[in-house]
Design a protein around this motif. Structure first.
Motif, PDB file in Angstrom:
ATOM      1  N   ASP A 246       0.832  -1.207   0.000  1.00  0.00           N
ATOM      2  CA  ASP A 246       0.000   0.000   0.000  1.00  0.00           C
ATOM      3  C   ASP A 246       0.872   1.264   0.000  1.00  0.00           C
ATOM      4  OD1 ASP A 246      -2.331  -1.584   0.160  1.00  0.00           O
ATOM      5  OD2 ASP A 246      -2.037  -1.774   2.316  1.00  0.00           O
ATOM      6  N   ALA A 247       1.923   1.237   0.816  1.00  0.00           N
ATOM      7  CA  ALA A 247       2.802   2.406   0.902  1.00  0.00           C
ATOM      8  C   ALA A 247       3.501   2.653  -0.430  1.00  0.00           C
ATOM      9  CB  ALA A 247       3.832   2.191   2.009  1.00  0.00           C
ATOM     10  N   TYR A 248       3.961   1.586  -1.060  1.00  0.00           N
ATOM     11  CA  TYR A 248       4.670   1.718  -2.344  1.00  0.00           C
ATOM     12  C   TYR A 248       3.729   2.237  -3.438  1.00  0.00           C
ATOM     13  CZ  TYR A 248       7.848   0.432  -6.152  1.00  0.00           C
ATOM     14  OH  TYR A 248       8.678   0.458  -7.243  1.00  0.00           O
ATOM     15  N   SER A 263      10.720  12.976  -2.620  1.00  0.00           N
ATOM     16  CA  SER A 263      11.153  12.087  -1.557  1.00  0.00           C
ATOM     17  C   SER A 263       9.931  11.484  -0.881  1.00  0.00           C
ATOM     18  CB  SER A 263      11.972  12.882  -0.531  1.00  0.00           C
ATOM     19  OG  SER A 263      12.138  12.139   0.643  1.00  0.00           O
ATOM     20  N   PHE A 264      10.114  10.274  -0.372  1.00  0.00           N
ATOM     21  CA  PHE A 264       9.044   9.683   0.424  1.00  0.00           C
ATOM     22  C   PHE A 264       8.710  10.588   1.606  1.00  0.00           C
ATOM     23  CE2 PHE A 264       9.732   5.011  -0.855  1.00  0.00           C
ATOM     24  CZ  PHE A 264       8.634   5.065  -1.678  1.00  0.00           C
ATOM     25  N   LYS A 265       9.701  11.343   2.054  1.00  0.00           N
ATOM     26  CA  LYS A 265       9.479  12.221   3.201  1.00  0.00           C
ATOM     27  C   LYS A 265       8.525  13.358   2.875  1.00  0.00           C
ATOM     28  CE  LYS A 265      14.060  11.019   4.897  1.00  0.00           C
ATOM     29  NZ  LYS A 265      15.473  11.379   4.933  1.00  0.00           N
ATOM     30  N   ILE A 275       7.472   4.029   7.278  1.00  0.00           N
ATOM     31  CA  ILE A 275       7.855   3.020   6.294  1.00  0.00           C
ATOM     32  C   ILE A 275       8.471   3.682   5.064  1.00  0.00           C
ATOM     33  CG2 ILE A 275       6.941   1.306   4.663  1.00  0.00           C
ATOM     34  CD1 ILE A 275       5.008   0.406   6.790  1.00  0.00           C
ATOM     35  N   LEU A 276       7.881   4.799   4.643  1.00  0.00           N
ATOM     36  CA  LEU A 276       8.384   5.473   3.456  1.00  0.00           C
ATOM     37  C   LEU A 276       9.743   6.122   3.702  1.00  0.00           C
ATOM     38  CD1 LEU A 276       5.078   7.052   2.104  1.00  0.00           C
ATOM     39  CD2 LEU A 276       6.134   4.861   1.558  1.00  0.00           C
ATOM     40  N   PHE A 282      16.952   3.685   1.872  1.00  0.00           N
ATOM     41  CA  PHE A 282      17.429   2.636   0.956  1.00  0.00           C
ATOM     42  C   PHE A 282      17.685   3.205  -0.433  1.00  0.00           C
ATOM     43  CE2 PHE A 282      15.921  -0.010  -2.569  1.00  0.00           C
ATOM     44  CZ  PHE A 282      16.892  -1.000  -2.580  1.00  0.00           C
ATOM     45  N   ASN A 283      16.746   4.001  -0.918  1.00  0.00           N
ATOM     46  CA  ASN A 283      16.819   4.498  -2.292  1.00  0.00           C
ATOM     47  C   ASN A 283      17.975   5.480  -2.488  1.00  0.00           C
ATOM     48  OD1 ASN A 283      15.426   3.840  -4.650  1.00  0.00           O
ATOM     49  ND2 ASN A 283      14.415   5.825  -4.723  1.00  0.00           N
ATOM     50  N   ASN A 284      18.414   6.121  -1.408  1.00  0.00           N
ATOM     51  CA  ASN A 284      19.485   7.106  -1.500  1.00  0.00           C
ATOM     52  C   ASN A 284      20.828   6.565  -1.013  1.00  0.00           C
ATOM     53  OD1 ASN A 284      17.966   9.346  -2.533  1.00  0.00           O
ATOM     54  ND2 ASN A 284      16.998   9.498  -0.527  1.00  0.00           N
TER      55      ASN A 284
END
Length: 423
Positions: A246-248, A263-265, A275-276, A282-284
């Motif tokens: 769901d988050a993704y 950014s997820f932030k 979670i994001l 991870f992505n950075n």
């Protein structure tokens, strides 16, 4: 059960079908397809009656269940792992072998458009890769099972494009028994079908990783493991309502709405923010950025988006028809993702055979998630007694399935001509 002492393939239970002639094999395969047709019809009816529109759309995108076959000339192999994972030196030098081959024969790859094309050609030229050969043609698989007179029973394994949830649980126990990783992360993926085409972003990510230097790929695997372990902490929390899937999806929708990377932030969903943020880290991470750069060197612009949870599962990849052999063999591949080694820095004196066996067990357990099963959840396989191999080879040759068809070049065609005058 005859022959299938399949306490191999990670102690998987098998329904054994003994084959004594081509006609016997064709009949059993036809029965399989009849069962499959009924399953697909029932699944469609269940979908039509399901009131959950979002889930219905997802299942429709997964398509119908399909069958794939793999023939092996000896049942004693006790695994269906790609050659890369059967030798520790091969595995340690995966990227070196790939890049050496491309440097030596650059013209061979001039028509390739991505890394899976390149790996497919290397596979057909006998370079050890992380691709597992499959075919949509059951007769081709039978040929490989009877190809050699080696005093061993042959076997044809049956795979499909839908993951088996019970087998995923078994695989997770093998992969993460020593790590704090929650099975819930994977259970809520809601991915049913494993099938991807050769231009899939996920396939490009995983095949690009195979070409990275060993140090860089190990660094990326550590980042994925760190993400899994961090995510598991949220799944173990009481009253946890937010799932990774769901988050993704929320993040992807946000990207689509804003038409630029964020950014997820930046997403102000209180329930998903932690979670994001974990995913943002991870992505950075430097190893992830290096992987993105490697992909961009190969394929140009590429959105910096990876679903690390999906990287655990094997994929069925349909290649482009880039040579006659792939066309004749009606070939496709199972792409085996990265190996999650619970001890990425083992002692130098650890026996390489022990390391290989442990890795092979982890990989085999994930391959098993795509085995086709009967109603008792036993995987389906066909065994061919060694005394029947020559007879069935002749029967296959009579309908055009011979060495020169499987391996279309002048040498094998000459061998077929010579053999025809001996029989």
């Amino acid at each position: 059960m005859y022959g299938l002492m399949l306490g191999n393939l990670n102690n998987q239970d098998f329904e054994d079908n003994r084959i004594t002639s081509l006609a016997c094999y064709v009949k059993k395969v036809e029965e399989l397809y009849s069962i499959l047709e009924n399953e697909n019809r029932e699944n469609k009816e269940n979908m039509d009656n399901d009131g959950n529109d979002s889930e219905k759309i997802h299942l429709e995108n997964d398509g119908k269940r399909e069958l794939y076959f793999r023939g092996q000339d000896s049942i004693d192999y006790r695994n269906t792992c790609p050659s890369l994972f059967r030798n520790e030196k091969y595995y340690a030098n995966e990227s070196n072998m790939i890049n050496d081959f491309i440097a030596k024969y650059p013209d061979l790859f001039k028509d390739c458009q991505n890394n899976v094309d390149r790996l497919a050609l290397m596979q057909h030229h006998q370079l050890p890769t992380r691709l597992l050969d499959l075919t949509t043609n059951a007769l081709i698989a039978l040929y490989f099972a009877v190809e050699k007179d080696n005093c061993k029973d042959g076997v044809v394994y049956v795979f499909n494009n839908f993951y088996n949830k019970e087998f995923i649980d078994k695989a997770l126990n093998v992969s993460f028994s020593e790590l704090d990783v929650s099975h819930s992360i994977f259970k809520c993926l809601r991915i049913k079908s494993s099938k991807r085409d050769s231009f899939s972003d996920q396939v490009e990510i995983e095949t690009s990783l195979a070409r990275m230097k060993r140090k860089d790929s190990k660094g990326f695997i550590k980042e994925v493991m760190k993400f899994y372990e961090g995510l598991s902490k949220y799944y173990s929390a009481k009253n946890q309502k937010v799932y990774w899937k769901d988050a993704y999806e929320e993040y992807l929708q946000n990207l689509h709405r804003q038409q630029h990377k964020c950014s997820f932030k930046d997403i102000c969903m209180c329930n998903t923010k932690k979670i994001l943020n974990l995913y943002d880290d991870f992505n950075n991470a430097i190893p992830t950025i290096r992987l993105y750069h490697a992909i961009e060197r190969d394929s140009g612009n590429f959105d910096h988006i990876i679903n690390p949870v999906e990287m655990y599962l094997p994929k069925i990849v349909t290649p482009r028809i880039i040579d006659q052999r792939i066309k004749n063999q009606q070939g496709l591949f199972m792409l085996i993702p990265i190996d999650f080694d619970p001890d990425p820095n083992p002692k130098p004196d650890l026996d390489p055979e022990v390391k290989t066996k442990k890795r092979r067990n982890r990989i085999q357990s994930r391959i098993n998630t795509l085995l086709y099963t009967n109603k008792e959840n036993e995987a389906v396989a066909f065994t061919i007694p060694c005394c029947m191999k020559e007879k069935i080879r002749k029967e296959l040759s009579n309908i055009g399935i011979s060495k020169s068809f499987i391996y279309p070049d002048a040498t094998h065609y000459a061998e077929d001509i010579a053999d025809s005058y001996l029989n």
